[in-house]
Design a protein around this motif. Structure first.
Motif, PDB file in Angstrom:
ATOM      1  N   GLY A  21       0.810  -1.209   0.000  1.00  0.00           N
ATOM      2  CA  GLY A  21       0.000   0.000   0.000  1.00  0.00           C
ATOM      3  C   GLY A  21       0.842   1.256   0.000  1.00  0.00           C
ATOM      4  O   GLY A  21       0.549   2.216  -0.720  1.00  0.00           O
ATOM      5  N   TYR A  22       1.915   1.256   0.819  1.00  0.00           N
ATOM      6  CA  TYR A  22       2.773   2.434   0.848  1.00  0.00           C
ATOM      7  C   TYR A  22       3.466   2.633  -0.496  1.00  0.00           C
ATOM      8  O   TYR A  22       3.530   3.758  -1.012  1.00  0.00           O
ATOM      9  N   CYS A 125       1.555  -0.985   7.963  1.00  0.00           N
ATOM     10  CA  CYS A 125       0.124  -0.745   8.149  1.00  0.00           C
ATOM     11  C   CYS A 125      -0.393  -1.394   9.424  1.00  0.00           C
ATOM     12  O   CYS A 125      -0.886  -0.717  10.314  1.00  0.00           O
ATOM     13  N   TRP A 177      -2.921   5.616   1.500  1.00  0.00           N
ATOM     14  CA  TRP A 177      -2.898   4.350   0.763  1.00  0.00           C
ATOM     15  C   TRP A 177      -2.412   3.206   1.655  1.00  0.00           C
ATOM     16  O   TRP A 177      -2.914   2.084   1.563  1.00  0.00           O
ATOM     17  N   THR A 178      -1.455   3.472   2.523  1.00  0.00           N
ATOM     18  CA  THR A 178      -0.971   2.439   3.440  1.00  0.00           C
ATOM     19  C   THR A 178      -2.092   1.965   4.352  1.00  0.00           C
ATOM     20  O   THR A 178      -2.267   0.762   4.577  1.00  0.00           O
ATOM     21  N   ASP A 181      -4.411  -0.651   2.962  1.00  0.00           N
ATOM     22  CA  ASP A 181      -3.801  -1.894   2.504  1.00  0.00           C
ATOM     23  C   ASP A 181      -4.327  -3.129   3.246  1.00  0.00           C
ATOM     24  O   ASP A 181      -5.145  -3.894   2.734  1.00  0.00           O
ATOM     25  N   LEU A 198      -0.031  -8.587  -1.996  1.00  0.00           N
ATOM     26  CA  LEU A 198      -0.768  -7.602  -2.781  1.00  0.00           C
ATOM     27  C   LEU A 198      -0.162  -7.510  -4.180  1.00  0.00           C
ATOM     28  O   LEU A 198       1.033  -7.270  -4.340  1.00  0.00           O
ATOM     29  N   MET A 201      -3.415  -2.556  -6.644  1.00  0.00           N
ATOM     30  CA  MET A 201      -4.266  -1.699  -5.821  1.00  0.00           C
ATOM     31  C   MET A 201      -4.670  -0.494  -6.653  1.00  0.00           C
ATOM     32  O   MET A 201      -3.823   0.183  -7.244  1.00  0.00           O
ATOM     33  N   ALA A 246     -10.614   1.865  -2.188  1.00  0.00           N
ATOM     34  CA  ALA A 246      -9.696   1.101  -3.033  1.00  0.00           C
ATOM     35  C   ALA A 246     -10.278  -0.254  -3.378  1.00  0.00           C
ATOM     36  O   ALA A 246     -11.117  -0.802  -2.653  1.00  0.00           O
ATOM     37  N   GLN A 248      -8.520  -4.061  -4.416  1.00  0.00           N
ATOM     38  CA  GLN A 248      -7.235  -4.748  -4.355  1.00  0.00           C
ATOM     39  C   GLN A 248      -7.321  -6.124  -5.005  1.00  0.00           C
ATOM     40  O   GLN A 248      -8.377  -6.757  -4.993  1.00  0.00           O
TER      41      GLN A 248
END
Length: 255
Positions: A21-22, A125, A177-178, A181, A198, A201, A246, A248
């Protein structure tokens, strides 16, 4: 046109690679503000993300970005549309009450960190074994009456970007965004399904998110196609307003 991008060690997910996510959010930040305001950004992760290592970010003419480490393609990103049905979240109080049952508090379940706490002990996260103000500590859990998971999250001020608004600071896009996740993965994990890593995303942030506020982050299952596990996540502010959402794709295990 190319430039450099590097993922700091503190933003790892697995012990030796970047939190998906990050990483996706850090790449999304490189799109211009006008694009981010009118479109979602889709980031596809192609290889494990090295930490504290300069990578080359290349922009294409069609609102697209590629990230390489040497000859290895690490990630691709592009502006896109995102239509997703978002469920009504539980309250902050309900999410907080459920928090002790989060996979973030399990003991000895990660074979790479056998003495750690949580499904991913050092994840930026969801990791419990992170330093407050460095890790986000988003501890999503199943909430009675909600078809998914939710986390009661009050971001530490140190996560802010320095853009002050009253007593709070706006969170950078990469931090938002993190936060979006791990709740997607946890939505499967609480039902006994392990999803792997992941792979993609797609997210959009539609209003600013501030530190030191009572926020709710949710995750829910969508469907499974072979090794692909699809999930949705969303973040709401203290008034219940939707701030970010989001979709994923998690790729890997099927058990």
């Amino acid at each position: 046109m190319s430039e450099q991008i590097s993922i700091p060690f503190r933003f790892r997910g697995p012990p030796n690679s970047g939190n998906g996510g990050y990483v996706a959010g850090a790449i999304a930040e490189r799109f211009d503000a006008a694009t981010r305001a009118t479109a979602a950004i889709e980031v596809t992760l192609r290889a494990p993300i090295p930490l504290d290592t300069p990578m080359t970010l290349t922009r294409a003419a069609t609102r697209a970005i590629a990230v390489h480490q040497g000859e290895t393609l690490i990630a691709e990103a592009a502006a896109t549309e995102l239509a997703i049905d978002i469920p009504k979240p539980p309250s902050f109080a309900a999410a907080r009450a459920a928090e002790p049952t989060s996979p973030s508090f399990l003991r000895n379940v990660n074979p790479y960190l056998p003495n750690g706490t949580g499904f991913h002990p050092v994840c930026a996260c969801c990791g419990f074994d992170t330093v407050e103000g460095e890790g986000l500590r988003v501890h999503a859990a199943a909430v009675p009456g909600f078809a998914g998971v939710a986390a009661a999250w009050r971001p530490h001020r140190a996560l802010g970007s320095g853009a002050e608004r009253g007593t709070d600071e706006e969170l950078p896009l990469s931090i938002v965004w993190t936060a979006l996740d791990c709740p997607g993965q946890f939505a499967y994990y609480v039902d006994g399904i392990r999803t792997g890593l992941l792979g993609r995303m797609t997210a959009r942030v539609i209003r600013p998110v501030y530190a030191e506020r009572e926020l709710v982050v949710i995750g829910w299952r969508e469907h499974i196609e072979g090794r692909k596990h699809f999930a949705g996540t969303a973040l709401f502010d203290q008034s219940g307003a939707l701030c970010a959402y989001a979709r994923q794709t998690w790729i890997g295990r099927m058990d």
